[in-house]
Scaffold this motif. Structure first.
Motif, mmCIF file in Angstrom:
data_model
loop_
_atom_site.group_PDB
_atom_site.id
_atom_site.type_symbol
_atom_site.label_atom_id
_atom_site.label_comp_id
_atom_site.label_asym_id
_atom_site.label_seq_id
_atom_site.Cartn_x
_atom_site.Cartn_y
_atom_site.Cartn_z
ATOM 1 N N VAL A 1 0.837 -1.198 0.000
ATOM 2 C CA VAL A 1 0.000 0.000 0.000
ATOM 3 C C VAL A 1 0.874 1.251 0.000
ATOM 4 C CG1 VAL A 1 -1.678 1.332 1.334
ATOM 5 C CG2 VAL A 1 -1.968 -1.130 1.076
ATOM 6 N N PHE A 2 1.912 1.262 0.843
ATOM 7 C CA PHE A 2 2.800 2.422 0.907
ATOM 8 C C PHE A 2 3.519 2.640 -0.425
ATOM 9 C CE2 PHE A 2 2.674 2.428 5.624
ATOM 10 C CZ PHE A 2 2.530 3.793 5.810
ATOM 11 N N LEU A 3 3.994 1.557 -1.044
ATOM 12 C CA LEU A 3 4.692 1.707 -2.320
ATOM 13 C C LEU A 3 3.757 2.209 -3.413
ATOM 14 C CD1 LEU A 3 7.174 -1.280 -2.800
ATOM 15 C CD2 LEU A 3 7.676 1.161 -2.873
ATOM 16 N N GLY A 4 2.552 1.628 -3.463
ATOM 17 C CA GLY A 4 1.605 2.046 -4.485
ATOM 18 C C GLY A 4 1.181 3.488 -4.324
ATOM 19 N N VAL A 5 0.850 3.869 -3.088
ATOM 20 C CA VAL A 5 0.429 5.242 -2.842
ATOM 21 C C VAL A 5 1.612 6.193 -2.965
ATOM 22 C CG1 VAL A 5 -0.568 6.801 -1.119
ATOM 23 C CG2 VAL A 5 -1.500 4.506 -1.403
ATOM 24 N N GLY A 6 2.790 5.738 -2.486
ATOM 25 C CA GLY A 6 3.970 6.601 -2.549
ATOM 26 C C GLY A 6 4.407 6.889 -3.957
ATOM 27 N N ALA B 1 -1.434 -2.341 -6.115
ATOM 28 C CA ALA B 1 -0.342 -1.403 -5.842
ATOM 29 C C ALA B 1 0.636 -1.342 -7.007
ATOM 30 C CB ALA B 1 0.376 -1.810 -4.562
ATOM 31 N N ALA B 2 0.865 -2.502 -7.671
ATOM 32 C CA ALA B 2 1.767 -2.506 -8.825
ATOM 33 C C ALA B 2 1.204 -1.654 -9.962
ATOM 34 C CB ALA B 2 2.000 -3.938 -9.292
ATOM 35 N N ARG B 3 -0.120 -1.712 -10.147
ATOM 36 C CA ARG B 3 -0.736 -0.876 -11.174
ATOM 37 C C ARG B 3 -0.646 0.608 -10.808
ATOM 38 N NH1 ARG B 3 -6.169 -4.429 -12.716
ATOM 39 N NH2 ARG B 3 -5.023 -6.224 -13.585
ATOM 40 N N LEU B 4 -0.849 0.925 -9.521
ATOM 41 C CA LEU B 4 -0.650 2.307 -9.082
ATOM 42 C C LEU B 4 0.796 2.733 -9.278
ATOM 43 C CD1 LEU B 4 -2.755 2.388 -5.772
ATOM 44 C CD2 LEU B 4 -3.334 3.436 -7.964
#
Length: 414
Positions: free
Chosen positions: A294-299, A383-386
Motif C-alpha cells: 500500500v505504501f509503495l503504491g500510494v507513494g 499497488a503494482a498498477r498504481l
C-alpha cells in the motif's frame, strides 16, 4: 520463461535496494534506534518516578493512640502490609501520642510541616474518627481496616500467628488464561509496532529515487512490475534483518533480567505451543507485505515529500484503527468483533497472531493464511498498477517515447 526472467530482474532490484539500504551507517543507527527509544523511555520514567517518589516519601497515614495501643497498631500495620504487592503501596504509618483535644490535634497533623499526612485516625478503635485529604480516600479506608484488625487482635488474645503456611512456587503446569491474553496482546503489539516502523521505509526510498530520476532508469531497463516486486522484496529483506536481530536479543533477554521480572515473564504462555514463533513471523510477513505494498503504491503517486507525508497520515491512522480492533480481539476471543478482526484482511494478521496465543486449534491458521495470501496478491497487484501509473506519469522514458510518437502522428496528419 518470461516469469523466470521477471523474477530474476525483481531479485536483481531487490539485491540492489537491500544493499543500498543495509550497507550504510544510517541503517546501523536505524537498527539500534529501539535502544535510543528505550533509553529515552527509561530516562523519562526514572525522572517521573523520582519526582513522584520524592513526594510519596513525605506522605504518612497517622494514628493518634495511647502508648499501650501504639505497639499493637504498629504490629497490625506490619501484618496488613503483607497483603499489598509492596510494603510502600500505602504511605508509611506514623503513630502520635494523644493530646487534650484529639480533633484539633488531628487537624493540626493534616497541616504538619514535618510530613504530608493524607489521613488521620483518632478516637477509640470501636468508633474511630478519620480525617482525610481529598485524595486520601484509599488511605482513609486503610486506616479503617487497621482499626478493625487491631481491635480483632486485641479481642482474640494477641497478634501471635495461629498458622504456619508453606508456600510453594510452581513454575510449570497448565497455562493460565491471563498469561495467554497477555501474550496475545504482546503479539498484536509486536506486529503492529514492527509494521508501523518498517513498512514506511520503502516510501522514503521511492521519493528519493523519483527525485534523482533513478526510478526512471530502472523502469527503462526492466519491466515496472519487476521494479515494484524487487523494491518490495528488498524492503522486506531489510525488515527481516531488523526482526532477526531484535528477535534474537529478546529471546535471550530473560537470562539477564532479575529473577522477579523473569518469573513474571514465565507466566506468559501460548495455546499453540512451540509453533507460535513461526506463526508470528508468517503473520508479520503478511502484515508487512500488505502495508508495504500500500505504501509503495500510494507513494509512487506522490511527487514530493509533502505529498508523501499527507498520504502517510491517513494510512497510519488506519493502521492504528486495525491495531485497536486486533487488541480488542486479543482480550475478548470468541466474540463477533474478534471474528470480524480475524476476517478483515488488514487486521487479520494481528488478530490471528492473538488467536494463536488464545486457542490451540491449528486449522483456522491454514484458512487465515490462505485468505491473507489472497489479499496480499490483490493488494500487490493493485499497488503494482498504481506504481506503473505513478512512474509513467512522472515522465519515464516509455511515457516520453509515447508522447513523441503521438506528436509525430499528429504532425503527419495535420
Amino acid at each position: 520463461m518470461n516469469i523466470a526472467r521477471m523474477l530474476r530482474q525483481a531479485l536483481t532490484v531487490a539485491r540492489r535496494d537491500f544493499t543500498a539500504t543495509v550497507m550504510t551507517p544510517t541503517f546501523l543507527l536505524f537498527l539500534l534506534s529501539p535502544l535510543l527509544m528505550i533509553g529515552f523511555g527509561l530516562v523519562g520514567s526514572l525522572t517521573a518516578s523520582s519526582a513522584a517518589g520524592s513526594g510519596e516519601a513525605r506522605q504518612r497515614v497517622v494514628v493518634i493512640a495511647a502508648p499501650k495501643e501504639a505497639a499493637e497498631i504498629t504490629t497490625a500495620d506490619q501484618a496488613l502490609r503483607k497483603l499489598f504487592p509492596t510494603p510502600k503501596a500505602r504511605p508509611a504509618l506514623h503513630v502520635e501520642g494523644q493530646g487534650y483535644d484529639l480533633a484539633a490535634q488531628a487537624r493540626a497533623l493534616l497541616d504538619s510541616k514535618q510530613f504530608d499526612a493524607t489521613a488521620v485516625l483518632y478516637g477509640s478503635l470501636e468508633r474511630p474518627q478519620i480525617l482525610r485529604r481529598p485524595s486520601g480516600w484509599s488511605d482513609a479506608n486503610y486506616l479503617a481496616q487497621l482499626a478493625e484488625y487491631t481491635l480483632r487482635v486485641q479481642r482474640s488474645g494477641g497478634a501471635r500467628a495461629l498458622s504456619q503456611p508453606e508456600i510453594v512456587i510452581v513454575t510449570s503446569g497448565q497455562a493460565s488464561g491471563g498469561g495467554r491474553s497477555q501474550t496475545a496482546f504482546f503479539a498484536t503489539l509486536g506486529i503492529f509496532f514492527l509494521t508501523l516502523m518498517l513498512s514506511g521505509q520503502a516510501v522514503g526510498a521511492m521519493a528519493e529515487e523519483r527525485s534523482n530520476k533513478v526510478i526512471e532508469v530502472l523502469a527503462a531497463a526492466v519491466p515496472l512490475e519487476s521494479v515494484f516486486f524487487g523494491k518490495l522484496l528488498g524492503a522486506f529483506g531489510s525488515a527481516m534483518l531488523f526482526v532477526c536481530f531484535w528477535g534474537t536479543l529478546f529471546a535471550n533477554l530473560p537470562r539477564f533480567l532479575p529473577t522477579s521480572i523473569a518469573d513474571g515473564l514465565s507466566d506468559l504462555s501460548v495455546a499453540v505451543g512451540p509453533i507460535f514463533p513461526l506463526l508470528f513471523v508468517v503473520y508479520f510477513t503478511m502484515a508487512y507485505m500488505l502495508q508495504s505494498a500500500v505504501f509503495l503504491g500510494v507513494g509512487s503517486l506522490a511527487g514530493t515529500q509533502r505529498e508523501i507525508q499527507m498520504l502517510s497520515l491517513p494510512i497510519t491512522i488506519f493502521q492504528f484503527a486495525m491495531f485497536g480492533l486486533a487488541s480488542y480481539a486479543a482480550g475478548n476471543p470468541g466474540t463477533w468483533i474478534a471474528l470480524a478482526a480475524e476476517i478483515f484482511p488488514f487486521s487479520s494478521p494481528l488478530a490471528m497472531a492473538a488467536h494463536a496465543a488464545n486457542s490451540p486449534a491449528l486449522w483456522p491458521h491454514a484458512l487465515a493464511l490462505a485468505w491473507q495470501a489472497l489479499w496480499v496478491a490483490i493488494t500487490v497487484t493493485v499497488a503494482a498498477r498504481l506504481f506503473r501509473r505513478g512512474v509513467l506519469n512522472s515522465g519515464s522514458p516509455k511515457r516520453s517515447k509515447r508522447r513523441a510518437e503521438r506528436r509525430t502522428i499528429d504532425t503527419a496528419v495535420s
